[in-house]
Design an enzyme around this catalytic site. Sequence first.
Site, PDB file in Angstrom:
ATOM      1  N   ASP A  44       0.821  -1.209   0.000  1.00 31.38           N
ATOM      2  CA  ASP A  44       0.000   0.000   0.000  1.00 31.38           C
ATOM      3  C   ASP A  44       0.857   1.263   0.000  1.00 31.38           C
ATOM      4  O   ASP A  44       0.409   2.338   0.406  1.00 31.38           O
ATOM      5  CB  ASP A  44      -0.948   0.000   1.202  1.00 31.38           C
ATOM      6  CG  ASP A  44      -0.202  -0.082   2.532  1.00 31.38           C
ATOM      7  OD1 ASP A  44       1.029  -0.280   2.516  1.00 31.38           O
ATOM      8  OD2 ASP A  44      -0.854   0.043   3.587  1.00 31.38           O
ATOM      9  N   GLU A 408      30.262  15.083 -19.511  1.00 34.30           N
ATOM     10  CA  GLU A 408      28.999  15.638 -20.004  1.00 34.30           C
ATOM     11  C   GLU A 408      28.736  17.014 -19.399  1.00 34.30           C
ATOM     12  O   GLU A 408      28.829  17.205 -18.190  1.00 34.30           O
ATOM     13  CB  GLU A 408      27.849  14.701 -19.641  1.00 34.30           C
ATOM     14  CG  GLU A 408      26.478  15.203 -20.061  1.00 34.30           C
ATOM     15  CD  GLU A 408      25.368  14.253 -19.644  1.00 34.30           C
ATOM     16  OE1 GLU A 408      24.263  14.363 -20.209  1.00 34.30           O
ATOM     17  OE2 GLU A 408      25.614  13.412 -18.768  1.00 34.30           O
TER      18      GLU A 408
END
Length: 439
Positions: A44, A408
Site C-alpha cells: 500500500d 557531459e
Amino acid sequence: MDLAYLAKMPQQEFTNRRESVFEQMQDNSALLIFTETEKRRNSDSEYLFRPDSHFWYLTGFAEPKSAMLLVKKEGKTESIIFVRKKDPLMETWNGRRLGIENAPNALQFNAAFDIDDIQHILAKKLENLTACYYARGLQSWGDNILFSTFDNMVENRKKVPNTLIDWQPMLSEMRLIKSELEIALIQQACHISSMAHIRAMKQTRPNRYELEIEGEIQYEFSRFGARFPAYNSIVAGGENACILHYNENDQPLKEGDLLLIDAGAEFAYYAGDITRTFPVSGKFSTPQKELYDLTLKMQTEAIKLLVPNSSIKAANDKAVQILTEGLVELGILKGNVEELIEQKAYRQFYMHGLGHWLGLDVHDVGDYGNERDRPLQIGMVLTVEPGIYIPKDADVPEQYKGIGIRIEDNLLITEYGNKNLTSGCPKEIEDIEQIMQSA
C-alpha cells in the site's frame, strides 16, 4: 533572482503558453491532456508523485488525477481544468488539495470541474466539434475516459469530432525553445548538480561504496532545494563505467580505478545532467590520462560547433574524427582513419550519441531532424557527452582494459554561440586532482 520566486513560476507563464496553443489550434476543435496518476510502489505504498511534463508545461498544476481541456469554437476560446474536489478526510491523510472552487483563480482558467464528472462535461464540450487534439497511449486512464465518452456520445446520437490529432508535435516544438524563466530554472538545476559532483569528488576514496557516494550527491541536491534527481544516478566504479545505464551502485570503490558519475538534480521540475569521471585514489594513471584527454578533446572541439545554424550531427562528426585518430595513435584501433570511420569501427568504444535535448525531461522532447542534423536555434538546451568505454575482454593493449570515461556538460544555444550551464563543475585533470587531494 530569488530562488523561491523561481521555484514557483508565475502563473502568467503557463497562461501565455496556453494562448500560444490556442493560436495553433484549428477552429471548432478541442485539446485534451491528462496528467499522471499516483503509482503503486509495493503493497500500500506509492511513489512520490510527479506530474506529466506536458500537463505541467501548460497548467503549472502538480496534483494527480487531473486533466485540461482547451476549446476553440467560432473564434472564441475556453480553458477548463478538471481537479479532485476538496475532501477534509482524505486531505488529513494524504495532503491538501486545491479544490474546484479555488482552481480557476489560482490557475487562471475559465472554469474548473470535478474530475469525476469529466465524461459528462466532455460529452457537452466535444459535441459537434470537428477535431480533437489528443495523444493516445500516454495516459491509459485518460484513454479510457475519452474513448468511453466517444462511445457514449455515439450511442446517444451525438456528433463526435471526426478527426483525432496528436498534440505531441505541437507541444514538443514549443518546449524545445526555452523561455527566460525556464533557462533560469535549468541554470539552477545545473548549478546544484555541479555542487553535488564537486562534493562527490571530495568524498570519494577507496573502500567506500558506490551507494555512499550516491548518498553524498543526493544530500547536496536536497540541501539546495532539489528534492529529487532528474533520473536514476549512475555511480559506476571501475569496469562498471562500461555499462552505460549502470545503476546498481552497490560495489566498493577500488584503489587505481576510475569512478564515473552521471547525476543531475531536478529543480522545479527542470533537469540538470552532468557526467564526470575521476580517479578513486585522487590521481590519474598514465593510461587513464590518455583516454581522459582524448574524451575531453572530443568534447571541447564538439562544443565549438554547437552554435546557431550548426547541428548535433556536425559536432558529433568532429568528435568521431578526433576519437578515431586518437584510438589509432594509442594502438586501440589499427588501420586508415577514414576507412575506420566509414566502417564505424569506433562504435565498439563509443556507442551512443553526442547529446540530447534537456528541459522538463532529462531526455527532453523535440525533433532532431534526419540523423540529428536539425539546425540549432537560440534558446535550445542540450547535453554534450562523448565517452570512451573499453571492457576488460576487448582486444586492445592491456593498460586500457576496463576503463570507462564520459564527460557531459549542458549547453544553452545563444546568439553568441553557446553558454556552458555546467562550467562550474571541474573537468580538467589538474583541477580534479587538486580538489580530491585537498579534501
